[in-house]
Motif scaffolding. Structure first.
Motif, PDB file in Angstrom:
ATOM      1  N   UNK A  94       0.823  -1.212   0.000  1.00  0.00           N
ATOM      2  CA  UNK A  94       0.000   0.000   0.000  1.00  0.00           C
ATOM      3  C   UNK A  94       0.859   1.266   0.000  1.00  0.00           C
ATOM      4  N   UNK A  95       2.020   1.190   0.650  1.00  0.00           N
ATOM      5  CA  UNK A  95       2.950   2.322   0.636  1.00  0.00           C
ATOM      6  C   UNK A  95       3.607   2.454  -0.728  1.00  0.00           C
ATOM      7  N   UNK A  96       3.999   1.335  -1.321  1.00  0.00           N
ATOM      8  CA  UNK A  96       4.603   1.371  -2.662  1.00  0.00           C
ATOM      9  C   UNK A  96       3.617   1.949  -3.671  1.00  0.00           C
ATOM     10  N   UNK A  97       2.345   1.560  -3.553  1.00  0.00           N
ATOM     11  CA  UNK A  97       1.322   2.091  -4.466  1.00  0.00           C
ATOM     12  C   UNK A  97       1.210   3.613  -4.327  1.00  0.00           C
ATOM     13  N   UNK A  98       1.237   4.101  -3.104  1.00  0.00           N
ATOM     14  CA  UNK A  98       1.153   5.548  -2.874  1.00  0.00           C
ATOM     15  C   UNK A  98       2.375   6.262  -3.445  1.00  0.00           C
ATOM     16  N   UNK A  99       3.555   5.698  -3.234  1.00  0.00           N
ATOM     17  CA  UNK A  99       4.788   6.322  -3.716  1.00  0.00           C
ATOM     18  C   UNK A  99       4.795   6.402  -5.236  1.00  0.00           C
ATOM     19  N   UNK A 100       4.399   5.314  -5.898  1.00  0.00           N
ATOM     20  CA  UNK A 100       4.409   5.310  -7.364  1.00  0.00           C
ATOM     21  C   UNK A 100       3.289   6.207  -7.900  1.00  0.00           C
ATOM     22  N   UNK A 101       2.118   6.139  -7.302  1.00  0.00           N
ATOM     23  CA  UNK A 101       0.991   6.937  -7.803  1.00  0.00           C
ATOM     24  C   UNK A 101       1.282   8.429  -7.691  1.00  0.00           C
ATOM     25  N   UNK A 102       1.724   8.873  -6.511  1.00  0.00           N
ATOM     26  CA  UNK A 102       2.026  10.300  -6.346  1.00  0.00           C
ATOM     27  C   UNK A 102       2.974  10.481  -5.166  1.00  0.00           C
ATOM     28  N   UNK A 113      10.912  13.041  -7.553  1.00  0.00           N
ATOM     29  CA  UNK A 113      10.160  11.945  -8.157  1.00  0.00           C
ATOM     30  C   UNK A 113       8.794  12.457  -8.587  1.00  0.00           C
ATOM     31  N   UNK A 114       8.411  12.180  -9.828  1.00  0.00           N
ATOM     32  CA  UNK A 114       7.095  12.648 -10.280  1.00  0.00           C
ATOM     33  C   UNK A 114       5.981  11.785  -9.715  1.00  0.00           C
ATOM     34  N   UNK A 115       4.792  12.330  -9.733  1.00  0.00           N
ATOM     35  CA  UNK A 115       3.596  11.544  -9.450  1.00  0.00           C
ATOM     36  C   UNK A 115       3.215  10.856 -10.745  1.00  0.00           C
ATOM     37  N   UNK A 116       3.385   9.557 -10.806  1.00  0.00           N
ATOM     38  CA  UNK A 116       3.145   8.845 -12.059  1.00  0.00           C
ATOM     39  C   UNK A 116       1.667   8.673 -12.380  1.00  0.00           C
ATOM     40  N   UNK A 117       0.807   8.779 -11.358  1.00  0.00           N
ATOM     41  CA  UNK A 117      -0.636   8.683 -11.592  1.00  0.00           C
ATOM     42  C   UNK A 117      -1.312   9.884 -10.943  1.00  0.00           C
ATOM     43  N   UNK A 118      -0.888  11.040 -11.381  1.00  0.00           N
ATOM     44  CA  UNK A 118      -1.382  12.303 -10.856  1.00  0.00           C
ATOM     45  C   UNK A 118      -1.539  13.271 -12.016  1.00  0.00           C
ATOM     46  N   UNK A 119      -2.466  14.184 -11.874  1.00  0.00           N
ATOM     47  CA  UNK A 119      -2.616  15.210 -12.892  1.00  0.00           C
ATOM     48  C   UNK A 119      -1.700  16.394 -12.604  1.00  0.00           C
TER      49      UNK A 119
END
Length: 152
Positions: A94-102, A113-119
């Protein structure tokens, strides 16, 4: 009529006619305590596909900043960010998902690091990425599945 609808659904699943997995929109991702508990899609992440996204310079480009020893055959590992060997030992899924998403919602606005699933991907965005996230929800889940394999 109901029987025909059920038969169509069974045929769609059996023959691959089903629509793509449902995705959570980038602005609907729920961050809580630096985690994203729910998957961004109803399809499981694929670690092999995640590794491809991880090394692809047009997608994740994660190696530009991170080192992963098992990817030693790939060129140009960066040293700007932490090595990701043992990532699954250090962080929950769940932490990895948050880090990758935004990552900015986890580490703060100062992170590079960019937010890979963020606008909100920052300034000077590639023209083809304006108004959309860098990765799809499924690609995020795939990268998370890959990172979950990196244990010490």
């Amino acid at each position: 009529m109901k029987l025909a609808g059920a038969a169509t659904l069974v045929a769609a699943v059996c023959f691959g006619w089903a629509t793509e997995a449902a995705e959570v929109a980038p602005d609907q991702v729920k961050f809580e305590d630096n985690m994203v508990a729910a998957s961004l899609t109803d399809a499981p992440g694929n670690p092999e596909e995640g590794a491809k996204v991880f090394v692809n310079r047009s997608l994740g480009n994660c190696l530009a900043c991170h080192v992963v020893k098992s990817l030693g055959k790939e060129q140009f590992h960066g040293n700007v960010a932490p090595a990701l060997d043992g990532a699954a030992t250090r962080w929950k899924t769940e932490e990895l998902r948050a880090i990758v998403a935004d990552s900015k919602k986890v580490f703060g606005e100062q992170t590079v690091m960019p937010g890979f699933y963020s606008m909100e991907v920052g300034d000077n965005v590639r023209k083809d990425l304006v108004g959309k996230p860098i990765l799809t929800a499924q690609q995020v889940e795939d990268v998370v599945a890959y990172l979950a394999t990196l244990k010490e």
